[in-house]
Design an enzyme around this catalytic site. Structure first.
Site, PDB file in Angstrom:
ATOM      1  N   TYR A  30      26.431   1.984  50.881  1.00 45.24           N
ATOM      2  CA  TYR A  30      27.026   0.652  50.731  1.00 45.24           C
ATOM      3  C   TYR A  30      26.384  -0.090  49.549  1.00 45.24           C
ATOM      4  O   TYR A  30      27.080  -0.661  48.703  1.00 45.24           O
ATOM      5  CB  TYR A  30      26.837  -0.136  52.020  1.00 45.24           C
ATOM      6  CG  TYR A  30      27.378  -1.546  51.976  1.00 45.24           C
ATOM      7  CD1 TYR A  30      28.744  -1.796  52.096  1.00 45.24           C
ATOM      8  CD2 TYR A  30      26.521  -2.634  51.813  1.00 45.24           C
ATOM      9  CE1 TYR A  30      29.251  -3.086  52.053  1.00 45.24           C
ATOM     10  CE2 TYR A  30      27.006  -3.933  51.770  1.00 45.24           C
ATOM     11  CZ  TYR A  30      28.376  -4.155  51.895  1.00 45.24           C
ATOM     12  OH  TYR A  30      28.864  -5.426  51.844  1.00 45.24           O
ATOM     13  N   GLU A 108      15.944  35.120  41.949  1.00 46.54           N
ATOM     14  CA  GLU A 108      16.757  33.964  42.300  1.00 46.54           C
ATOM     15  C   GLU A 108      18.137  34.437  42.753  1.00 46.54           C
ATOM     16  O   GLU A 108      18.501  35.603  42.567  1.00 46.54           O
ATOM     17  CB  GLU A 108      16.872  32.998  41.110  1.00 46.54           C
ATOM     18  CG  GLU A 108      17.335  33.644  39.836  1.00 46.54           C
ATOM     19  CD  GLU A 108      17.087  32.772  38.605  1.00 46.54           C
ATOM     20  OE1 GLU A 108      18.090  32.303  38.030  1.00 46.54           O
ATOM     21  OE2 GLU A 108      15.907  32.572  38.230  1.00 46.54           O
ATOM     22  N   LYS A 110      22.154  34.906  42.832  1.00 48.34           N
ATOM     23  CA  LYS A 110      23.221  35.030  41.836  1.00 48.34           C
ATOM     24  C   LYS A 110      24.438  34.267  42.348  1.00 48.34           C
ATOM     25  O   LYS A 110      25.148  34.726  43.236  1.00 48.34           O
ATOM     26  CB  LYS A 110      23.576  36.501  41.590  1.00 48.34           C
ATOM     27  CG  LYS A 110      24.577  36.705  40.462  1.00 48.34           C
ATOM     28  CD  LYS A 110      24.805  38.192  40.182  1.00 48.34           C
ATOM     29  CE  LYS A 110      25.745  38.382  39.005  1.00 48.34           C
ATOM     30  NZ  LYS A 110      27.073  37.824  39.248  1.00 48.34           N
ATOM     31  N   ASP A 112      28.038  32.666  42.768  1.00 52.40           N
ATOM     32  CA  ASP A 112      29.394  33.124  42.474  1.00 52.40           C
ATOM     33  C   ASP A 112      30.219  31.923  42.033  1.00 52.40           C
ATOM     34  O   ASP A 112      30.997  31.349  42.789  1.00 52.40           O
ATOM     35  CB  ASP A 112      30.007  33.779  43.716  1.00 52.40           C
ATOM     36  CG  ASP A 112      31.298  34.519  43.393  1.00 52.40           C
ATOM     37  OD1 ASP A 112      31.583  34.710  42.197  1.00 52.40           O
ATOM     38  OD2 ASP A 112      32.020  34.894  44.331  1.00 52.40           O
ATOM     39  N   GLU A 167      25.717  27.519  36.916  1.00 50.54           N
ATOM     40  CA  GLU A 167      27.030  27.885  37.444  1.00 50.54           C
ATOM     41  C   GLU A 167      27.656  26.659  38.103  1.00 50.54           C
ATOM     42  O   GLU A 167      27.020  25.987  38.922  1.00 50.54           O
ATOM     43  CB  GLU A 167      26.905  28.998  38.501  1.00 50.54           C
ATOM     44  CG  GLU A 167      26.352  30.300  37.978  1.00 50.54           C
ATOM     45  CD  GLU A 167      27.440  31.225  37.450  1.00 50.54           C
ATOM     46  OE1 GLU A 167      28.515  31.304  38.069  1.00 50.54           O
ATOM     47  OE2 GLU A 167      27.193  31.886  36.428  1.00 50.54           O
ATOM     48  N   TYR A 219      20.152  27.995  36.133  1.00 50.30           N
ATOM     49  CA  TYR A 219      19.371  29.224  36.163  1.00 50.30           C
ATOM     50  C   TYR A 219      18.532  29.465  34.907  1.00 50.30           C
ATOM     51  O   TYR A 219      17.747  30.398  34.871  1.00 50.30           O
ATOM     52  CB  TYR A 219      20.250  30.441  36.454  1.00 50.30           C
ATOM     53  CG  TYR A 219      21.436  30.652  35.543  1.00 50.30           C
ATOM     54  CD1 TYR A 219      21.273  31.079  34.224  1.00 50.30           C
ATOM     55  CD2 TYR A 219      22.727  30.460  36.006  1.00 50.30           C
ATOM     56  CE1 TYR A 219      22.367  31.297  33.399  1.00 50.30           C
ATOM     57  CE2 TYR A 219      23.835  30.677  35.189  1.00 50.30           C
ATOM     58  CZ  TYR A 219      23.640  31.095  33.884  1.00 50.30           C
ATOM     59  OH  TYR A 219      24.724  31.310  33.072  1.00 50.30           O
ATOM     60  N   LYS A 306      23.816  43.378  42.716  1.00 53.22           N
ATOM     61  CA  LYS A 306      24.996  42.831  43.387  1.00 53.22           C
ATOM     62  C   LYS A 306      25.119  43.390  44.793  1.00 53.22           C
ATOM     63  O   LYS A 306      24.974  44.600  45.017  1.00 53.22           O
ATOM     64  CB  LYS A 306      26.258  43.137  42.581  1.00 53.22           C
ATOM     65  CG  LYS A 306      26.255  42.495  41.191  1.00 53.22           C
ATOM     66  CD  LYS A 306      27.622  42.451  40.568  1.00 53.22           C
ATOM     67  CE  LYS A 306      28.462  41.345  41.153  1.00 53.22           C
ATOM     68  NZ  LYS A 306      29.745  41.142  40.449  1.00 53.22           N
ATOM     69  N   CYS A 400      65.357  33.122  46.051  1.00 59.08           N
ATOM     70  CA  CYS A 400      64.755  32.733  47.329  1.00 59.08           C
ATOM     71  C   CYS A 400      65.250  33.669  48.426  1.00 59.08           C
ATOM     72  O   CYS A 400      66.467  33.861  48.583  1.00 59.08           O
ATOM     73  CB  CYS A 400      65.124  31.287  47.667  1.00 59.08           C
ATOM     74  SG  CYS A 400      64.513  30.760  49.283  1.00 59.08           S
ATOM     75  N   CYS A 403      67.548  31.269  50.888  1.00 60.41           N
ATOM     76  CA  CYS A 403      68.772  30.545  50.498  1.00 60.41           C
ATOM     77  C   CYS A 403      69.423  31.112  49.244  1.00 60.41           C
ATOM     78  O   CYS A 403      70.447  30.617  48.797  1.00 60.41           O
ATOM     79  CB  CYS A 403      68.476  29.061  50.311  1.00 60.41           C
ATOM     80  SG  CYS A 403      67.476  28.707  48.839  1.00 60.41           S
ATOM     81  N   CYS A 418      61.179  27.621  44.875  1.00 62.30           N
ATOM     82  CA  CYS A 418      62.603  27.562  45.178  1.00 62.30           C
ATOM     83  C   CYS A 418      63.024  26.113  44.949  1.00 62.30           C
ATOM     84  O   CYS A 418      62.494  25.210  45.611  1.00 62.30           O
ATOM     85  CB  CYS A 418      62.886  27.961  46.625  1.00 62.30           C
ATOM     86  SG  CYS A 418      64.583  27.594  47.144  1.00 62.30           S
ATOM     87  N   CYS A 424      67.357  24.692  51.573  1.00 64.92           N
ATOM     88  CA  CYS A 424      66.565  25.887  51.886  1.00 64.92           C
ATOM     89  C   CYS A 424      65.940  25.709  53.270  1.00 64.92           C
ATOM     90  O   CYS A 424      65.085  24.824  53.457  1.00 64.92           O
ATOM     91  CB  CYS A 424      65.490  26.085  50.830  1.00 64.92           C
ATOM     92  SG  CYS A 424      64.499  27.572  51.065  1.00 64.92           S
TER      93      CYS A 424
END
Length: 674
Positions: A30, A108, A110, A112, A167, A219, A306, A400, A403, A418, A424
């Site tokens: 606040y 450390e 890795k 993603d 990252e 990193y 990995k 589609c 439809c 569509c 549809c």
């Protein structure tokens, strides 16, 4: 006035540092918001005095039509990858043989995410550039400025030039929130947090990026004559300069210690707040790093181990093409059931045509399915050795499947649509299902199956049709269904069912304007935006008459949302539906009585609601707001207390107890309001 603007800028930057770097907030949400509001007001009045490191830049608002390519000062090399502990041992031998001296490593996580380079000159963020091809990347500075864990201005004895790499990522909580919001507005969900982070960085409107909840994990630090001798020590300096450093970082003096680190985080990675896909091992001493040097592609002083993903190989049975309420066509792979990470997987979204093309999927292919940090299974590859010689390539439908309308694709979008919005069937049924959903009109007595019966019998096509239903329309309606045991069953509307349905529809006339606005299904208008629009315009007439510029004056409404609202109210079918809904008694203006706060007991307090209560959770949150409180989805040191119902989430309870946040029962909360 300049001094006050400078003072507020410095104060708010320090509060951001305390919160995001030190995890030790010194003011409430606040108080922070009040200071930020004052700064925004002064900057609007005196735009020439806006400071380059002003925290108001984190709100975004700048439009980037094209991302400029920028050369990296230091090439962004990729790491050599391995899935083998034996190759980590070989890496260590190569390092030891090259240096002929004792070597200490740093391990450390890795992350993603999406690699980013942050360049600071004289302590101010100059530019943020994606990895690109390693030699040059895209300038995404305006978007990166919206990420609160990235400092705009450094503290202390920072160098004149500094490049920090890390990252950009989304936590699981932010990813789930983002996908829930996208589903609310009928948009396609992102496949995984990495894709969501990557897509967010390339949005043209930085105010939209600001809403995504992006985060950053660092990193490395680069620069001439940095005041550090080791990689590990550099993180201490980065923290002093204002950066949020990794929570997990460990010095290792042997291969056995490295193996222990890898084993631990392979087992514990699902407990993290974000996705990782491995561990990075680096030589700690910076002089030794320089001695080892790099190849054309990879540094010789680091390697990435990995993790093997939790994956399964199973044959593709068929591909369905589903159509959502906004017309987006989504391909879904039907798979031979396979056990993966404790659950049986039968279906997996292929998301869009780009994914089908990327993996070159053919009929009866054997597909690799993975579950990383996400709950939703995803297709990650094809086993080409199992492909049948005569197998035909899977192609995205051009019409589609429901439809037969010719599908369209907007420039720059992966989704295929569509365009037959009012003819549809799945789009029409999707709009009806959205209208009655819990966050919208909350008509429990209706549901997907009942809506299908009403639609198939021609009783409802638009949401206003619900309010024209009479008992004589419904009694005796039947539908034949086939059970899993192969036996045919008949579902019919009996007197009690009809009575409950009509009572639920009647009761929905009391639902507030903000939820009605969400329920009518304006594209890109989710629950939060609907609330802000309702409170700003007060009634549907004012909203419908608003220009794009007037709409954009509302917090969280950008160009795309404003354009969608204008288009909605310029469509005859939508206008007729709104008129009929209002004539039926549905609320299309703010109730002044409910807008007035009941008390100020909770003014300035941040509250988290968790569990099941005697009233719907949305009503509990509304009660908090009516007494001056602020709802929050997650617990932090800034949380004043948690209101806990039955079955409170165990992780939230654990975090509240760890941080010493008070937990009130529903009864204790009610007593507080008395």
């Amino acid at each position: 006035m300049l001094d006050r603007i400078k003072d507020l800028t410095a104060q708010l930057n320090r509060h951001n540092y305390n919160y995001y770097v030190l995890d030790n907030p010194t003011v409430s949400d606040y108080e922070f918001d009040k200071l930020l509001e004052e700064l925004m007001r002064l900057e609007k009045e005196y735009p020439d005095f806006i400071q380059p490191d002003s925290p108001t830049q984190r709100v975004g608002g700048e439009i980037t039509k094209q991302f400029t390519a920028v050369a990296h000062v230091f090439p962004m090399l990729s790491l050599a990858n391995t899935y083998s502990v034996e190759e980590i041992e070989d890496f260590d031998k190569r390092v030891q043989n090259a240096l002929l001296q004792k070597v200490e490593y740093v391990c450390e996580l890795k992350y993603d995410g999406v690699a980013i380079s942050l360049v600071y000159e004289k302590g101010r963020l100059l530019r943020a550039v994606t990895r690109g091809d390693g030699i040059q990347g895209d300038d995404v500075t305006q978007n990166v400025k919206t990420i609160k864990s990235i400092p705009l201005k450094l503290f202390g004895d920072y160098p004149d030039f500094l490049e920090v790499r890390g990252e950009i990522l989304l936590t699981h909580q932010a990813f789930e929130k983002l996908n829930a919001e996208r589903e609310d507005i009928g948009e396609q969900a992102f496949a995984n947090p990495r894709n969501a982070a990557s897509g967010s960085l390339k949005l043209q409107d930085s105010s939209e990026v600001a809403k995504r909840g992006l985060d950053c994990r660092l990193y490395t630090a680069l620069g001439e004559n940095l005041p550090v001798k080791t990689h590990f020590e550099s993180f201490t300096k980065l923290k002093e300069w204002g950066f949020r450093i990794p929570d997990v970082l460990q010095k290792c003096n042997s291969i056995e210690e490295i193996k222990t680190f890898i084993t631990r985080w392979d087992a514990e990675r699902e407990q993290l707040l974000f996705d990782i896909d491995g561990v990075v091992i680096k030589v700690n001493d910076i002089f030794q790093q320089q001695q080892l040097g790099a190849t054309a592609k990879n540094p010789r002083w680091a390697i990435a181990y990995k993790f093997k993903a939790k994956r399964a190989l199973t044959p593709l049975l068929s591909v369905d093409f589903q159509v959502g309420r906004t017309g987006v066509v989504t391909p879904v792979a039907n798979l031979q059931p396979v056990l993966l990470a404790g659950t049986v997987v039968k279906r997996a979204s292929l998301h869009n045509n780009d994914i089908i093309q990327q993996f070159d999927i053919h009929e009866n292919d054997w597909l690799y399915v993975e579950k990383g940090g996400e709950i939703i299974p995803k297709i990650v590859g094809v086993e080409l050795s199992k492909r049948l010689p005569a197998a035909q390539k899977i192609t995205f439908v051009s019409r589609c499947p429901f439809c037969n309308a010719v599908l369209v694709q907007k420039e720059g979008e992966a989704a295929i649509y569509c365009p037959n919005e009012w003819g549809c069937p799945p789009q029409l049924k999707g709009k009806l299902e959205h209208f009655i959903s819990r966050k919208a009109m909350h008509i429990d007595s209706l549901g997907e199956g009942k809506i299908e019966m009403l639609f198939d019998n021609g009783l409802v096509k638009l949401s206003a049709d619900f309010y024209a239903l009479k008992p004589e329309h419904l009694l005796g309606l039947e539908k034949r269904i086939m059970g899993e045991d192969g036996a045919e069953r008949i579902i019919s509307f009996r007197e009690k069912t009809v009575e409950n349905m009509l009572a639920g529809i009647e009761q929905s006339k009391n639902i507030s304007f903000e939820r009605v606005l969400f329920a009518v299904g304006i594209r890109y208008v989710g629950e939060t935006t609907a609330k802000k629009l309702a409170r700003y315009f007060k009634n549907v007439d004012a909203l419908a008459a608003a220009s794009k510029e007037e709409l954009k004056a509302v917090d969280d409404v950008g160009e795309q949302v404003a354009e969608s609202i204008v288009q909605f109210f310029n469509t005859v079918e939508n206008l007729e539906n709104v008129v009929r809904l209002r004539e039926a008694g549905v609320q299309f203006e703010v109730n002044a009585a409910t807008e007035q706060p009941l008390s100020h007991i909770l003014d300035g307090k941040t509250i988290v609601v968790s569990g099941v209560f005697s009233i719907p959770r949305d009503e509990m949150k509304q009660k908090i707001e009516l007494h001056g409180g602020k709802n929050s989805a997650s617990i932090s040191k800034n949380t004043d207390f948690v209101v806990a119902g039955d079955n409170m989430g165990p992780e939230k309870r654990k975090k509240a107890e760890k941080l010493g946040v008070a937990i009130l029962s529903e009864g204790e909360f009610e007593n507080l309001l008395c």
